[in-house]
Each structure stands twice: as C-alpha cells, then as structure tokens.
Design a protein around this motif. Structure first.
Motif, PDB file in Angstrom:
ATOM      1  N   ASP A 236       0.862  -1.102   0.189  1.00 31.57           N
ATOM      2  CA  ASP A 236       0.018  -0.006  -0.134  1.00 31.57           C
ATOM      3  C   ASP A 236       0.907   1.343  -0.024  1.00 31.57           C
ATOM      4  O   ASP A 236       1.717   1.389   0.838  1.00 31.57           O
ATOM      5  CB  ASP A 236      -0.786   0.287   1.184  1.00 31.57           C
ATOM      6  N   PRO A 237       0.580   2.133  -0.852  1.00 30.79           N
ATOM      7  CA  PRO A 237       1.590   3.441  -0.992  1.00 30.79           C
ATOM      8  C   PRO A 237       1.004   4.402   0.266  1.00 30.79           C
ATOM      9  O   PRO A 237      -0.131   4.193   0.559  1.00 30.79           O
ATOM     10  CB  PRO A 237       1.163   4.083  -2.365  1.00 30.79           C
TER      11      PRO A 237
ATOM     12  N   VAL B 175      -1.059   8.910   4.855  1.00 34.67           N
ATOM     13  CA  VAL B 175      -2.146   8.301   4.822  1.00 34.67           C
ATOM     14  C   VAL B 175      -1.580   7.015   3.809  1.00 34.67           C
ATOM     15  O   VAL B 175      -0.833   7.307   2.908  1.00 34.67           O
ATOM     16  CB  VAL B 175      -3.410   8.821   4.291  1.00 34.67           C
ATOM     17  N   SER B 176      -2.064   5.998   4.333  1.00 36.12           N
ATOM     18  CA  SER B 176      -1.645   4.507   3.733  1.00 36.12           C
ATOM     19  C   SER B 176      -3.030   4.374   2.914  1.00 36.12           C
ATOM     20  O   SER B 176      -3.985   4.088   3.456  1.00 36.12           O
ATOM     21  CB  SER B 176      -1.310   3.416   4.573  1.00 36.12           C
ATOM     22  N   VAL B 177      -2.940   4.090   1.522  1.00 40.34           N
ATOM     23  CA  VAL B 177      -3.942   3.845   0.739  1.00 40.34           C
ATOM     24  C   VAL B 177      -4.210   2.142   0.175  1.00 40.34           C
ATOM     25  O   VAL B 177      -3.042   1.653  -0.232  1.00 40.34           O
ATOM     26  CB  VAL B 177      -3.706   4.634  -0.612  1.00 40.34           C
ATOM     27  N   PRO B 178      -5.310   1.704   0.471  1.00 34.22           N
ATOM     28  CA  PRO B 178      -5.057   0.191   0.355  1.00 34.22           C
ATOM     29  C   PRO B 178      -5.234  -0.338  -0.881  1.00 34.22           C
ATOM     30  O   PRO B 178      -6.466  -0.785  -1.321  1.00 34.22           O
ATOM     31  CB  PRO B 178      -6.488  -0.276   1.400  1.00 34.22           C
ATOM     32  N   VAL B 179      -4.271  -0.142  -1.996  1.00 34.28           N
ATOM     33  CA  VAL B 179      -4.412  -0.558  -3.431  1.00 34.28           C
ATOM     34  C   VAL B 179      -3.222  -1.525  -3.227  1.00 34.28           C
ATOM     35  O   VAL B 179      -3.164  -1.962  -4.512  1.00 34.28           O
ATOM     36  CB  VAL B 179      -4.214   0.654  -4.089  1.00 34.28           C
ATOM     37  N   GLY B 180      -2.454  -2.057  -2.442  1.00 32.49           N
ATOM     38  CA  GLY B 180      -1.435  -2.998  -2.686  1.00 32.49           C
ATOM     39  C   GLY B 180      -2.067  -4.398  -2.824  1.00 32.49           C
ATOM     40  O   GLY B 180      -3.111  -4.633  -2.575  1.00 32.49           O
TER      41      GLY B 180
ATOM     42  N   ARG C 250      -6.681  -1.839   4.204  1.00 36.52           N
ATOM     43  CA  ARG C 250      -7.242  -1.108   5.223  1.00 36.52           C
ATOM     44  C   ARG C 250      -6.670   0.375   4.735  1.00 36.52           C
ATOM     45  O   ARG C 250      -5.471   0.302   4.505  1.00 36.52           O
ATOM     46  CB  ARG C 250      -7.138  -1.529   6.541  1.00 36.52           C
ATOM     47  N   TRP C 251      -7.253   1.329   5.358  1.00 34.38           N
ATOM     48  CA  TRP C 251      -6.693   2.688   5.380  1.00 34.38           C
ATOM     49  C   TRP C 251      -5.992   2.724   6.700  1.00 34.38           C
ATOM     50  O   TRP C 251      -6.550   2.370   7.846  1.00 34.38           O
ATOM     51  CB  TRP C 251      -7.845   3.683   5.208  1.00 34.38           C
ATOM     52  N   LYS C 252      -5.041   3.730   6.603  1.00 35.25           N
ATOM     53  CA  LYS C 252      -4.126   3.899   7.818  1.00 35.25           C
ATOM     54  C   LYS C 252      -3.977   5.464   7.926  1.00 35.25           C
ATOM     55  O   LYS C 252      -3.780   6.063   6.888  1.00 35.25           O
ATOM     56  CB  LYS C 252      -2.939   3.052   7.955  1.00 35.25           C
ATOM     57  N   GLY C 253      -3.986   6.170   9.028  1.00 37.99           N
ATOM     58  CA  GLY C 253      -3.581   7.506   9.097  1.00 37.99           C
ATOM     59  C   GLY C 253      -2.439   7.517  10.218  1.00 37.99           C
ATOM     60  O   GLY C 253      -2.613   6.896  11.325  1.00 37.99           O
ATOM     61  N   ILE C 254      -1.456   8.213   9.665  1.00 41.06           N
ATOM     62  CA  ILE C 254       0.087   8.111  10.596  1.00 41.06           C
ATOM     63  C   ILE C 254       0.419   9.630  10.917  1.00 41.06           C
ATOM     64  O   ILE C 254       0.508  10.351   9.865  1.00 41.06           O
ATOM     65  CB  ILE C 254       0.964   7.557   9.825  1.00 41.06           C
ATOM     66  N   PHE C 255       0.601  10.070  12.093  1.00 44.67           N
ATOM     67  CA  PHE C 255       0.885  11.472  12.557  1.00 44.67           C
ATOM     68  C   PHE C 255       2.148  11.252  13.295  1.00 44.67           C
ATOM     69  O   PHE C 255       2.249  10.566  14.484  1.00 44.67           O
ATOM     70  CB  PHE C 255      -0.352  12.004  13.187  1.00 44.67           C
ATOM     71  N   GLN C 256       3.013  12.396  13.009  1.00 41.25           N
ATOM     72  CA  GLN C 256       4.042  12.376  13.703  1.00 41.25           C
ATOM     73  C   GLN C 256       4.627  13.923  14.183  1.00 41.25           C
ATOM     74  O   GLN C 256       4.133  14.918  13.460  1.00 41.25           O
ATOM     75  CB  GLN C 256       5.267  11.904  13.027  1.00 41.25           C
ATOM     76  N   ALA C 257       5.101  14.021  15.482  1.00 39.22           N
ATOM     77  CA  ALA C 257       5.741  15.404  15.728  1.00 39.22           C
ATOM     78  C   ALA C 257       7.124  15.150  16.143  1.00 39.22           C
ATOM     79  O   ALA C 257       7.427  14.166  16.838  1.00 39.22           O
ATOM     80  CB  ALA C 257       4.969  15.835  17.066  1.00 39.22           C
ATOM     81  N   ALA C 258       8.269  15.958  15.682  1.00 37.10           N
ATOM     82  CA  ALA C 258       9.547  15.739  15.921  1.00 37.10           C
ATOM     83  C   ALA C 258      10.126  16.913  16.307  1.00 37.10           C
ATOM     84  O   ALA C 258       9.719  18.156  15.850  1.00 37.10           O
ATOM     85  CB  ALA C 258      10.074  15.294  14.816  1.00 37.10           C
TER      86      ALA C 258
ATOM     87  N   GLY D  33      -8.276   1.960   9.683  1.00 37.73           N
ATOM     88  CA  GLY D  33      -9.498   1.491   9.363  1.00 37.73           C
ATOM     89  C   GLY D  33      -9.649  -0.066   9.549  1.00 37.73           C
ATOM     90  O   GLY D  33      -8.860  -0.809  10.062  1.00 37.73           O
ATOM     91  N   ASP D  34     -10.858  -0.749   8.968  1.00 44.03           N
ATOM     92  CA  ASP D  34     -10.991  -2.121   9.398  1.00 44.03           C
ATOM     93  C   ASP D  34     -10.620  -2.881   8.017  1.00 44.03           C
ATOM     94  O   ASP D  34     -10.890  -2.448   7.038  1.00 44.03           O
ATOM     95  CB  ASP D  34     -12.694  -2.213   9.577  1.00 44.03           C
ATOM     96  N   ASN D  35     -10.243  -3.800   8.234  1.00 43.72           N
ATOM     97  CA  ASN D  35      -9.963  -4.873   7.177  1.00 43.72           C
ATOM     98  C   ASN D  35     -11.202  -5.782   7.145  1.00 43.72           C
ATOM     99  O   ASN D  35     -11.379  -6.536   8.084  1.00 43.72           O
ATOM    100  CB  ASN D  35      -8.479  -5.616   7.351  1.00 43.72           C
ATOM    101  N   ASP D  36     -11.882  -5.550   6.184  1.00 46.10           N
ATOM    102  CA  ASP D  36     -13.196  -6.362   6.205  1.00 46.10           C
ATOM    103  C   ASP D  36     -13.213  -7.632   5.654  1.00 46.10           C
ATOM    104  O   ASP D  36     -14.216  -8.256   5.366  1.00 46.10           O
ATOM    105  CB  ASP D  36     -14.194  -5.483   5.356  1.00 46.10           C
ATOM    106  N   ASP D  37     -12.058  -8.113   5.137  1.00 50.47           N
ATOM    107  CA  ASP D  37     -11.884  -9.559   4.571  1.00 50.47           C
ATOM    108  C   ASP D  37     -10.392 -10.147   5.278  1.00 50.47           C
ATOM    109  O   ASP D  37      -9.578 -10.621   4.321  1.00 50.47           O
ATOM    110  CB  ASP D  37     -12.101  -9.542   3.263  1.00 50.47           C
ATOM    111  N   PHE D  38     -10.367 -10.418   6.412  1.00 51.09           N
ATOM    112  CA  PHE D  38      -9.297 -10.998   7.210  1.00 51.09           C
ATOM    113  C   PHE D  38      -9.660 -12.540   7.269  1.00 51.09           C
ATOM    114  O   PHE D  38     -10.242 -12.687   8.438  1.00 51.09           O
ATOM    115  CB  PHE D  38      -8.865  -9.938   8.245  1.00 51.09           C
TER     116      PHE D  38
END
Length: 303
Positions: free
Chosen positions: A127-128, A152-157, A172-180, A201-206
C-alpha cells in the motif's frame, strides 16, 4: 458452513496469542512504528531540493511472546522489503514542506504453522503512503527544528484474503501522524525525538472475517555523532505501544509493548549520493513476534 469456518478461524487466532503479521513501512510487523524514522529525517533541506531514496530491509523472527511470556511453539517469520520514496521540499508561506510518496514492495514468508495458517508466503507491491512534513519551527542559526507530519496509507497494494496476515498490502486505510523535535547538543552531537500516533480502518476480509485495531503510538529517539566527510554514526531507540486488535468480534488481548535498538552508519560517497547501513534487534516484546535480527540498507540521491 461459512459461520463454522469463521468461528474456527477466530478461535485459532485467539489461541495463538500473538499479533497479526501484517507488514508496513520499515518492513516492520504490527509490533513496530508505522513509519520508523531514520536519524536526520527531520532536519529540513532547502526549498527546491528533491530526494530519491531506495531502501532494502531484511528481518527474521523465530520467537513469539504472549503477555511477556515465550509461547512454546515453533515460529518463523521473515520479511524482505524494499521501499521506493520520493521527497520534494518546497516553501509555502515561509514554511518548509516536503510532500512525498512511499511505495513498499517485497516478500513476507511464514515459515512455520501459525494459528489457522500453514507455512506460506506472499510477494508484490504494498500500500503506498502519501503525506508531508511541515517545519513549524525552523531555526538553523539555533540548530533546532520542529516538524509536524501527516500521512495516509492507501489500500491498493497486493492482498490475498485467504492469507490474512501474510500479505504485503493490508486491505485497510491508515492515518499516521508524527511530531518531531531536533536539536544540536554540540557541534558534533544531534538529538532527534519523534512521537507517532496511528489510526486504522477495518480490514473487512481478514481470513473471511473483519479485523479491527485500536489506535497505536510510538516514541522514537536518535542520537547522531557527526563525522568528517559528511558522515555520521547514530544509535536509535524505538518504543511502540497500543494497537490491540479484534478479529471477528473477538478481542485478541494483543496490545503492543515493544522496544528495539538500531545502529546506523551513513556517508556521502559522492556529492549527491549517500549510502546508509543499519543493524539492530528487539530488546523486549510483550506480545507477538520478536525480531532476532534486522539489517537495513538505503541509497539516497539528491537532485
């Protein structure tokens, strides 16, 4: 028949008492930071600079833990992951911003039976991840910086629902936030501190059921020692926690509490080409697979 298969799958995963194996950026299992930063990642470059990066990462895991205790099962999980990354630095209203894209690819191999799964492997493109950092404090004269990031991780992989956790993509979708915060402690010593917060987000086919995951957090620290000839040595520490999963409505009691170390050597072999090598391993794992060894290689091109 379908209901019976779902119940069997969920029960087997609960009995396995371990984290899912899904890989993410940094060739990590679900036990690690979603974006494991490198020393120097949060020192901004001037607007107009581009970076092309290629990563190669290999990790082995032969031990599984549950609530801090070693699980008496044969285990084996190897990951061989590549990452292609493009970064562009730009000035927006006096603030340096670096929009970027990261594309993972490679292979995940389950070497021993685990829960309902027999030994298997999966390879392909993952997923990119797209996002950017904005440096809200940029004081090169005081040698300190603060950067805020959102990805954001896009579930197209590539994803095979029958292999569940043994996949390159995560479905599934993912949101990733960092402070440095980055600060030079002296002319030679630099401290990088990073906090990460991830939502899922949920993986609806695990494996035929839905997999949910609580928010997860990570703390990362790097101490760099600057060498002549544009080189540096660094020691890094990563501590990840949270992220308990629910599979088919059943809580897995698999909250993450993992820490590990990583040593780095990086040098410019040409004015615009940097090579980096890293090695390390897990220090402590509360739940899930323990990394016995990790080796990372990186090539960076400035243009």
């Amino acid at each position: 028949m379908r209901s019976t298969m779902k119940t069997t799958t969920v029960t087997a995963f609960a009995q396995a008492s371990a984290l899912a194996l899904a890989t993410g950026l940094g060739a990590t299992s679900a036990q690690a930071a979603e974006i494991a930063t490198d020393p120097g990642d949060y020192t901004p470059l001037p607007a107009g600079v581009n970076l092309g990066l290629l990563y190669g990462q290999y990790a082995t895991r032969d031990t599984v833990y549950s609530d801090g205790d070693k699980v008496p099962v044969d285990a084996g999980l190897d990951t061989t992951i590549g990452l292609a990354r493009f970064v562009h630095y730009m000035d927006i209203g006096g603030i340096i911003v670096d929009p970027q894209i990261i594309v993972p690819f490679g292979k995940v191999e389950l070497k021993e039976p685990f829960g309902p799964l027999q030994p298997t492997s999966e390879s392909g493109v993952g997923d990119p991840i797209v996002g950017a950092t904005a440096w809200v404090l940029n004081q090169p004269e005081a040698q300190q910086w603060v950067g805020l990031s959102a990805f954001v991780s896009v579930p197209v992989g590539q994803y095979d629902e029958d292999k569940g956790p043994v996949n390159i993509g995560e479905n599934r979708w993912k949101g990733i936030f960092q402070a440095a915060y980055v600060k030079h402690l002296s002319n030679r010593v630099v401290l990088d501190l990073i906090a990460e917060y991830s939502v899922y987000g949920d993986n609806d086919d695990f494996l035929g059921v839905t997999r949910e995951q609580d928010d997860a957090q990570s703390l990362q620290a790097h101490v760099r020692y600057l060498l002549p000839e544009q080189s540096h040595l660094a020691l890094s520490y990563y501590h990840s926690f949270g992220g308990e999963t629910t599979v088919g409505g059943q809580e897995q009691d698999d909250r993450v509490n993992t820490n590990r170390w990583l040593a780095t050597y990086a040098t410019f072999v040409a004015p615009t080409v940097q090579l980096q090598v890293q090695a390390g391993q897990d220090i402590h794992v509360e739940n899930g697979f323990e990394e016995e060894a990790r080796v990372n290689l990186r090539v960076l091109k400035v243009f």
